[in-house]
Design an enzyme around this catalytic site. Structure first.
Site, PDB file in Angstrom:
ATOM      1  N   ASP A  99       0.863  -1.176   0.000  1.00  0.00           N
ATOM      2  CA  ASP A  99       0.000   0.000   0.000  1.00  0.00           C
ATOM      3  C   ASP A  99       0.901   1.227   0.000  1.00  0.00           C
ATOM      4  O   ASP A  99       1.811   1.332   0.827  1.00  0.00           O
ATOM      5  CB  ASP A  99      -0.848  -0.019   1.283  1.00  0.00           C
ATOM      6  CG  ASP A  99      -2.253   0.483   1.061  1.00  0.00           C
ATOM      7  OD1 ASP A  99      -2.387   1.553   0.461  1.00  0.00           O
ATOM      8  OD2 ASP A  99      -3.201  -0.196   1.504  1.00  0.00           O
ATOM      9  N   ASP A 200      -3.188   4.613  -2.299  1.00  0.00           N
ATOM     10  CA  ASP A 200      -4.223   5.088  -1.389  1.00  0.00           C
ATOM     11  C   ASP A 200      -4.765   6.451  -1.823  1.00  0.00           C
ATOM     12  O   ASP A 200      -3.993   7.354  -2.169  1.00  0.00           O
ATOM     13  CB  ASP A 200      -3.595   5.206   0.012  1.00  0.00           C
ATOM     14  CG  ASP A 200      -4.609   5.510   1.084  1.00  0.00           C
ATOM     15  OD1 ASP A 200      -5.454   4.649   1.348  1.00  0.00           O
ATOM     16  OD2 ASP A 200      -4.559   6.622   1.652  1.00  0.00           O
ATOM     17  N   GLU A 278      -6.821   3.337  -5.648  1.00  0.00           N
ATOM     18  CA  GLU A 278      -8.021   3.370  -4.809  1.00  0.00           C
ATOM     19  C   GLU A 278      -8.932   4.472  -5.339  1.00  0.00           C
ATOM     20  O   GLU A 278      -9.035   5.553  -4.768  1.00  0.00           O
ATOM     21  CB  GLU A 278      -7.689   3.633  -3.331  1.00  0.00           C
ATOM     22  CG  GLU A 278      -8.892   3.344  -2.457  1.00  0.00           C
ATOM     23  CD  GLU A 278      -8.992   4.184  -1.193  1.00  0.00           C
ATOM     24  OE1 GLU A 278      -9.945   3.974  -0.425  1.00  0.00           O
ATOM     25  OE2 GLU A 278      -8.150   5.062  -0.966  1.00  0.00           O
ATOM     26  N   HIS A 345     -10.940  -3.226   3.809  1.00  0.00           N
ATOM     27  CA  HIS A 345     -10.815  -2.842   5.217  1.00  0.00           C
ATOM     28  C   HIS A 345     -11.605  -1.582   5.576  1.00  0.00           C
ATOM     29  O   HIS A 345     -11.556  -1.144   6.725  1.00  0.00           O
ATOM     30  CB  HIS A 345      -9.332  -2.618   5.537  1.00  0.00           C
ATOM     31  CG  HIS A 345      -8.801  -1.427   4.800  1.00  0.00           C
ATOM     32  ND1 HIS A 345      -8.634  -1.428   3.426  1.00  0.00           N
ATOM     33  CD2 HIS A 345      -8.442  -0.199   5.228  1.00  0.00           C
ATOM     34  CE1 HIS A 345      -8.184  -0.249   3.055  1.00  0.00           C
ATOM     35  NE2 HIS A 345      -8.059   0.517   4.124  1.00  0.00           N
ATOM     36  N   ASP A 346     -12.268  -0.975   4.614  1.00  0.00           N
ATOM     37  CA  ASP A 346     -13.073   0.220   4.892  1.00  0.00           C
ATOM     38  C   ASP A 346     -14.563  -0.061   4.812  1.00  0.00           C
ATOM     39  O   ASP A 346     -15.372   0.854   5.035  1.00  0.00           O
ATOM     40  CB  ASP A 346     -12.760   1.326   3.863  1.00  0.00           C
ATOM     41  CG  ASP A 346     -11.361   1.899   4.017  1.00  0.00           C
ATOM     42  OD1 ASP A 346     -10.860   1.949   5.154  1.00  0.00           O
ATOM     43  OD2 ASP A 346     -10.783   2.308   3.000  1.00  0.00           O
TER      44      ASP A 346
HETATM   45  C1  GLC Z   1      -7.987   5.185   2.230  1.00  0.00           C
HETATM   46  C2  GLC Z   1      -7.830   3.981   3.130  1.00  0.00           C
HETATM   47  C3  GLC Z   1      -8.452   4.270   4.456  1.00  0.00           C
HETATM   48  C4  GLC Z   1      -7.725   5.444   5.060  1.00  0.00           C
HETATM   49  C5  GLC Z   1      -7.747   6.647   4.126  1.00  0.00           C
HETATM   50  C6  GLC Z   1      -6.769   7.701   4.542  1.00  0.00           C
HETATM   51  O1  GLC Z   1      -9.309   5.423   1.932  1.00  0.00           O
HETATM   52  O2  GLC Z   1      -8.402   2.859   2.508  1.00  0.00           O
HETATM   53  O3  GLC Z   1      -8.398   3.175   5.322  1.00  0.00           O
HETATM   54  O4  GLC Z   1      -8.321   5.786   6.277  1.00  0.00           O
HETATM   55  O5  GLC Z   1      -7.370   6.290   2.812  1.00  0.00           O
HETATM   56  O6  GLC Z   1      -5.463   7.263   4.354  1.00  0.00           O
END
Ligand code: GLC
Length: 587
Positions: A99, A200, A278, A345-346
């Site tokens: 990541d 990310d 993402e 994970h979100d």
């Molecule tokens: C992305 C991640 C999330 C995180 C956010 C800020 O959306 O998936 O878990 O809190 O970025 O880094």
């Protein structure tokens, strides 16, 4: 057909390092644990893993607040252990992507510590610093995680910008030194042999240079609470509009595509690596070959409505999936490869989110079948394969997701709710639900950590009711064994990996039926070319007899969740049982 790249053929599996496997028994997952489970991953049949941030971090945002980009968090191990993990994965044919959080660092990162130390520090301009206006922040921008996006620094009397928590200051990507430092960090891991990155929150990297105020009327906390009572479509639409307006000057700003193209060039210095964004925005595919290789088809998972708060909404239905495919595949630039997922994970757990409380196991199978038969690279999330469910925490002291802690506080302090009500609301927004430790056995702590150790998040007690790896390994009818079987079928069926998608029975409400066709390329047939598969997913509890007019003489059964007679099925009257997953090869 041109030869596909590994990342077009692979099934990815996301490992959340804190919760996957605890090798040293301290209640937190680590690389030794991952090494110990490599055989499990190989046996499961996945081809690549994406590891959520494994870097040193104060863990304010569960690792997405990085304080050193070229090291391993001590609680997860050392660089040497990481290398052993990487080698072990590669020896088993499993690729590893990491990541990469480009938008922000932790406020504990030495770069930021220096940056905030004085206005003249050489790193001052590595972050986004501005003067306030008459004692208030430079503008009305909001943090995605609550409150103002600007934090005042008393010592230097300026505000810094943070799109997420104030513990995650945004880097200033207009500064070439930032780019250089981050590209160097990427090269560090690529040199070690990692196979690519999941990027990310790329949409947030640049902000509107004019710093124009947003025009939304609601604050984030008002939006969250309004969302709970928003039953009508109009109200939902209004909230979506407010959310979009709120962030419109903070996301998708000029410069980001040029940056992604530069990063792509860095990656292309190495053989065969991959970038996964993402973002659901197909613009990040660039011209199909000059930005990111993959971008997630998030609209598929956001059933009901796309408002990004991930409430449990509606089931996946054939009309929903068909509409998604029609739109998504048409939107991809030529050469771009789709990428599908239903959980990470979100977001809530697939088993909980798309279940109906009665046929959850059948629906979980359908969810996997969708991932493995639709066109594109699938991403699965650890624990899905044993049907792990959301754990709704019962005490705010158990929360590890600080977004939920913030919401709890706002609910009590700003909206005057009782602590019970505030807890009920914030627990529903807490991403902790899907981050609980992996359930390896029916031993105490689900076999994640030794008995008596307190794990970083509670283990979901349903580990004792069969939701664990060991019990399911021994049960031929378990979800885990179903995952293994389906993953094997996909691997052995080229049309499921490479084939074109053709929709069938467009008006069938309960069944999603389609072809995957791997066309023959010229005179000589290569392995798997010329294969056509019929896939039927009955997403209902009713039997259907379907009539396919397919110009094929026969169909050979490749896979079904039901006992079929094994002979050639009749395409004019194909009977599909409730929740059946049917895959046949046309002759
Ligand atoms: C992305 C991640 C999330 C995180 C956010 C800020 O959306 O998936 O878990 O809190 O970025 O880094």
């Amino acid at each position: 057909m041109t030869e596909l790249k590994w990342w077009q053929k692979a099934v990815f599996y996301q490992i959340y390092p804190r919760s996957f496997a605890d090798g040293n028994g301290d209640g937190i997952g680590d690389f030794q644990g991952m090494i110990d489970r490599l055989d499990y991953l190989q046996d499961l049949g996945i081809d690549a893993v994406w590891i959520s941030p494994h870097y040193p971090s104060p863990i304010f945002d569960c690792g997405y607040d990085i304080s050193d980009y070229t090291a391993v968090a001590p609680e997860y191990g050392t660089l040497d252990v990481f290398k052993r993990f990487l080698d072990g994965a590669h020896q088993r044919g499993i690729r590893v992507i990491l990541d990469l959080v480009l938008n922000h660092t932790s406020d504990q990162h030495p770069w930021f510590v220096e940056s905030r130390s004085s206005r003249n520090n050489p790193k001052r301009n590595w972050y986004v610093w501005l003067d306030g206006v008459d004692g208030v922040p430079p503008n009305n921008w909001l943090s995605i995680f609550g409150g103002s996006a600007w934090e005042y620094d008393r010592a230097t009397k300026q505000y810094y910008y943070h799109c997420f928590f104030k513990q995650q200051p945004d880097l200033n990507w207009h500064n070439p030194e930032v780019k250089q430092a981050m590209f160097d960090a990427a090269r560090f891991w690529l040199d070690l042999g990692v196979d690519g990155f999941r990027l990310d929150a790329i949409g947030t990297i640049f902000e509107d240079p004019a710093r124009t105020d947003h025009r939304a009327e609601l604050s984030l906390s008002e939006l969250f609470t309004a969302q709970l009572n928003a039953t009508s479509d109009e109200e939902q639409e209004r909230l979506i509009e407010q959310w979009t307006m709120m962030l419109q000057n903070q996301v998708e700003q000029p410069g980001v595509h040029e940056l992604m193209q530069e990063l792509r060039k860095v990656i292309d210095e190495y053989d065969d690596r991959v970038l996964v964004g993402e973002s659901e925005n197909v613009v990040y595919y660039g011209d199909g070959d000059n930005e990111l290789h993959l971008n997630f088809n998030f609209p598929l998972m956001n059933t009901g409505h796309p408002f990004p708060v991930w409430l449990k909404t509606k089931r996946l239905t054939p009309p929903w999936v068909r509409a998604n495919q029609q739109e998504r595949l048409a939107a991809l630039p030529p050469g771009a490869w789709p990428c599908n997922t239903l959980g990470n994970h979100d977001s809530p757990r697939v088993y909980s989110r798309y279940g109906d409380g009665q046929n959850d196991k059948e629906l979980a199978r359908i969810s996997l079948a969708l991932m493995l038969t639709m066109r594109g690279t699938p991403f699965l999330y650890n624990g899905e394969e044993i049907g792990m469910t959301d754990l709704i925490l019962e005490d705010v002291s158990q929360f590890r997701d600080n977004r939920a802690v913030w919401l709890y506080r706002v609910a009590v302090e700003k909206f005057g709710l009782t602590s019970d009500k505030a807890l009920a609301i914030s627990a529903r927004f807490s991403r902790d639900w899907c981050r609980t430790p992996m359930q390896w056995s029916s031993a105490p702590n689900g076999g994640f950590s030794p008995d008596g150790v307190s794990t970083w998040l509670p283990v979901n007690p349903n580990y004792a009711d069969g939701v664990n790896v060991a019990d399911q390994q021994d049960d031929p009818d378990s979800l885990l064994n179903f995952y293994k079987r389906m993953l094997r079928v996909r691997k052995q069926t080229p049309a499921l990996i490479a084939g074109e998608y053709t929709l069938l029975l467009e008006d069938q409400y309960d069944c999603f039926a389609f072809l995957r066709t791997n066309r023959a390329d010229g005179a000589s047939l290569r392995e798997g070319e010329g294969q056509t598969c019929l896939i039927v997913l009955n997403m209902s509890d009713r039997t259907h007899t379907l009539n396919f007019d397919l110009n094929a003489q026969a169909i050979k059964l490749l896979f079904s969740t039901c006992v079929r007679d094994g002979g050639s099925d009749n395409l004019a009257r194909l009977s599909i049982a409730p929740f059946e997953i049917y895959i046949g090869e046309l002759a």
